[in-house]
Design an enzyme around this catalytic site. Structure first.
Site, PDB file in Angstrom:
ATOM      1  CD  GLU A 167       2.841  49.660 -37.196  1.00  0.00           C
ATOM      2  OE1 GLU A 167       2.362  50.133 -38.258  1.00  0.00           O
ATOM      3  OE2 GLU A 167       2.628  50.144 -36.087  1.00  0.00           O
ATOM      4  CG  HIS A 198       0.124  52.544 -31.799  1.00  0.00           C
ATOM      5  ND1 HIS A 198       0.894  51.522 -32.299  1.00  0.00           N
ATOM      6  CD2 HIS A 198      -0.509  53.083 -32.876  1.00  0.00           C
ATOM      7  CE1 HIS A 198       0.733  51.446 -33.629  1.00  0.00           C
ATOM      8  NE2 HIS A 198      -0.123  52.381 -33.988  1.00  0.00           N
ATOM      9  NE  ARG A 207       5.249  48.287 -32.059  1.00  0.00           N
ATOM     10  CZ  ARG A 207       4.756  49.159 -32.941  1.00  0.00           C
ATOM     11  NH1 ARG A 207       4.402  48.775 -34.141  1.00  0.00           N
ATOM     12  NH2 ARG A 207       4.634  50.427 -32.628  1.00  0.00           N
ATOM     13  CD  GLU A 210       3.725  54.762 -37.891  1.00  0.00           C
ATOM     14  OE1 GLU A 210       2.720  55.469 -38.093  1.00  0.00           O
ATOM     15  OE2 GLU A 210       3.985  53.758 -38.565  1.00  0.00           O
ATOM     16  CE1 TYR A 222       2.149  49.024 -42.982  1.00  0.00           C
ATOM     17  CE2 TYR A 222       3.264  50.722 -41.696  1.00  0.00           C
ATOM     18  CZ  TYR A 222       2.444  49.607 -41.761  1.00  0.00           C
ATOM     19  OH  TYR A 222       1.932  49.068 -40.623  1.00  0.00           O
ATOM     20  CG  ASN A 279       6.091  51.101 -37.583  1.00  0.00           C
ATOM     21  OD1 ASN A 279       6.721  50.171 -37.055  1.00  0.00           O
ATOM     22  ND2 ASN A 279       5.125  51.756 -36.970  1.00  0.00           N
TER      23      ASN A 279
END
Ligand code: FCB
Length: 454
Positions: A364, A121, A77, A166, A297, A295
């Site tokens: 991600e 992005h 990606r 995002e 985290y 994504n």
């Protein structure tokens, strides 16, 4: 935890983003993006650096493709830099920009790595920011135009597309706290950017489908597990607000076709949305996608605090400035982000409840830690290796829980320019020596390679 614990066809890939790795910001007819401008502002980036060189990937893409394929990744990606395709954000596509991404996609395909391209992005052409950026509805139309050009020129070699990365960060770090480009602190008006980004997604989706009916198109959100610090009504309300701004403000229009009213109310933006987010916009935003990228985290644990002192730094949570983020005492990464693998299941459940069965990809996941290069040149990043192992276990748990998780992309292939943190935070499974541009797989990369080989 073994590869065979994941189903056949489960994609394992790695991810990067254009401005974080490419460098060569003045080559190939590229125009300035908002990050070129922002990074040059004194104090904007902790180490005063820019992405002018970064990993020099623009000139080393062959080597980087060889590296990821040797490690055994099946998918990559990356993102396409809009200002390489349209220097000023409009008009005919720049052949040099198209060529770069065509060569990249072709060399990936030659090595059996599937290209996944993100259209946005975060590197908005500066010329569009000068006309209002994402606060302007016009930017969404320009984005669809760019998407159509890219689909037309590259859609024969790229099938998997992600419109946005995002949009929470683009809206609220970009236009509320000002920690990210374009560095504006406009309070709740930042939510207008969120709507225009989502509209841009809807219009780009339409354009991609029209030009390339065979394309698989999704979008990527950064979702957080959110917990109240206590069971008190005030803390639960804090959690409702942060879940609202971080997750539901994006998930609900995309997957259910309506903005969450409580969040618009917290923002004080009910009227603006009533006037500007038309039914037609919401129809476009909620048009069926082929997958949702997540994504993941960390987890936020939040409590109700008191209103911030006058003059304190602008918040990324406009209208909810009184909420405080509390530490649970659990281990954190070098970013200060709590390590909480189970939260990955929470965010997948939240998406799955809104759109049962919609394929999900973790687009991600990864961690920054302080790496040391030993006398033999090895990087023994045991903490990152553990982080990845525990999140692969969470992926396996998700599959066992019958969540439609179809793949996982590690952030990131290699150390890179980490936005406002510059070169001071390393997320790579491959170490980059910024003096020599030498790439050295860390222990985490060797672990992943063994894991992927089974
Ligand atoms: C995400 C971004 C990515 C990278 C990681 C650490 O928010 O999408 O570019 O910065 O965080």
């Amino acid at each position: 935890m073994r590869r065979s614990d994941l189903p056949d066809g489960f994609v394992i890939g790695t991810a990067t983003a254009s401005y974080q790795i490419e460098g060569a910001t003045r080559e190939g007819g590229r125009g300035d993006s908002i990050w070129d401008t922002f990074a040059r502002q004194p104090g904007a980036i902790v180490d005063g650096s820019t992405g002018d060189v970064a990993d020099d990937h623009y000139n080393r893409s062959e080597e980087d493709v060889a590296l990821m394929s040797d490690l055994g990744f099946e998918a990559y990606r990356f993102s396409i830099a809009w200002p390489r395709i349209q220097a000023d954000g409009a008009g005919a596509p720049n052949p040099a920009g198209i060529d770069f991404y065509r060569r990249l996609a072709e060399s990936l395909l030659e090595r059996g790595v599937t290209p996944w391209a993100t259209l946005y992005h975060w590197d908005l052409p500066q010329a569009l920011e000068d006309k209002g950026g994402w606060l302007s509805r016009e930017t969404a139309l320009r984005f669809a135009d760019y998407a159509a050009h890219v689909a037309d020129r590259l859609g024969d070699v790229i099938t998997d597309w992600i419109t946005l990365n995002e949009p929470w960060c683009s809206s609220f770090l970009g236009y509320a706290s000002g920690h990210h480009a374009p560095g504006r602190a406009l309070g709740s008006a930042s939510a207008h950017a969120a709507h225009h980004l989502l509209l841009g997604h809807g219009l780009a989706l339409e354009a991609l489908r029209e030009v390339r009916p065979e394309a698989r198109v999704g979008t990527t959100l950064n979702l957080y597990a959110v917990e109240p610090a206590s069971d008190s009504g005030a803390d639960r309300d804090a959690a409702r607000r942060i879940d609202g701004l971080s997750n539901r403000l994006f998930l609900e229009p995309l997957l259910s076709g309506a903005y969450p009213e409580d969040v618009l109310d917290d923002l004080g933006e009910t009227e603006w949305f009533a006037e500007n987010a038309t039914d037609d916009d919401l129809r476009r935003i909620s048009a069926p996608i082929d997958f949702l990228g997540i994504n993941y985290y960390s987890r936020h644990t939040v409590a109700a605090g008191s209103a911030p002192a006058p003059g304190s730094a602008p918040s990324a949570y406009p209208g909810s400035e009184h909420v405080t983020f509390v530490s649970t005492g659990a281990p954190v990464t070098r970013m200060g982000w709590e390590i909480h693998p189970d939260g990955m299941l929470d965010v997948m459940r939240q998406a799955h409840e809104l759109a049962p069965g919609l394929p999900l990809y973790i687009t991600e996941n990864g961690a920054a830690f302080e790496d040391t290069v030993d006398a033999d040149g090895r990087i023994d990043d045991a903490q990152r290796t553990d982080y990845l192992r525990s999140h692969f276990a969470a992926a396996r748990d998700a599959v066992e829980a019958k969540l439609p998780l179809r793949g996982y992309f590690v952030w990131s292939l290699m150390d890179n320019w980490e936005w406002a943190w510059g070169y001071s935070r390393r997320f790579g499974i491959v170490h980059v020596d910024y003096e020599t541009q030498a790439r050295t797989p860390k222990r985490s990369a060797r672990w992943m390679a063994e894991f992927m080989r089974g």
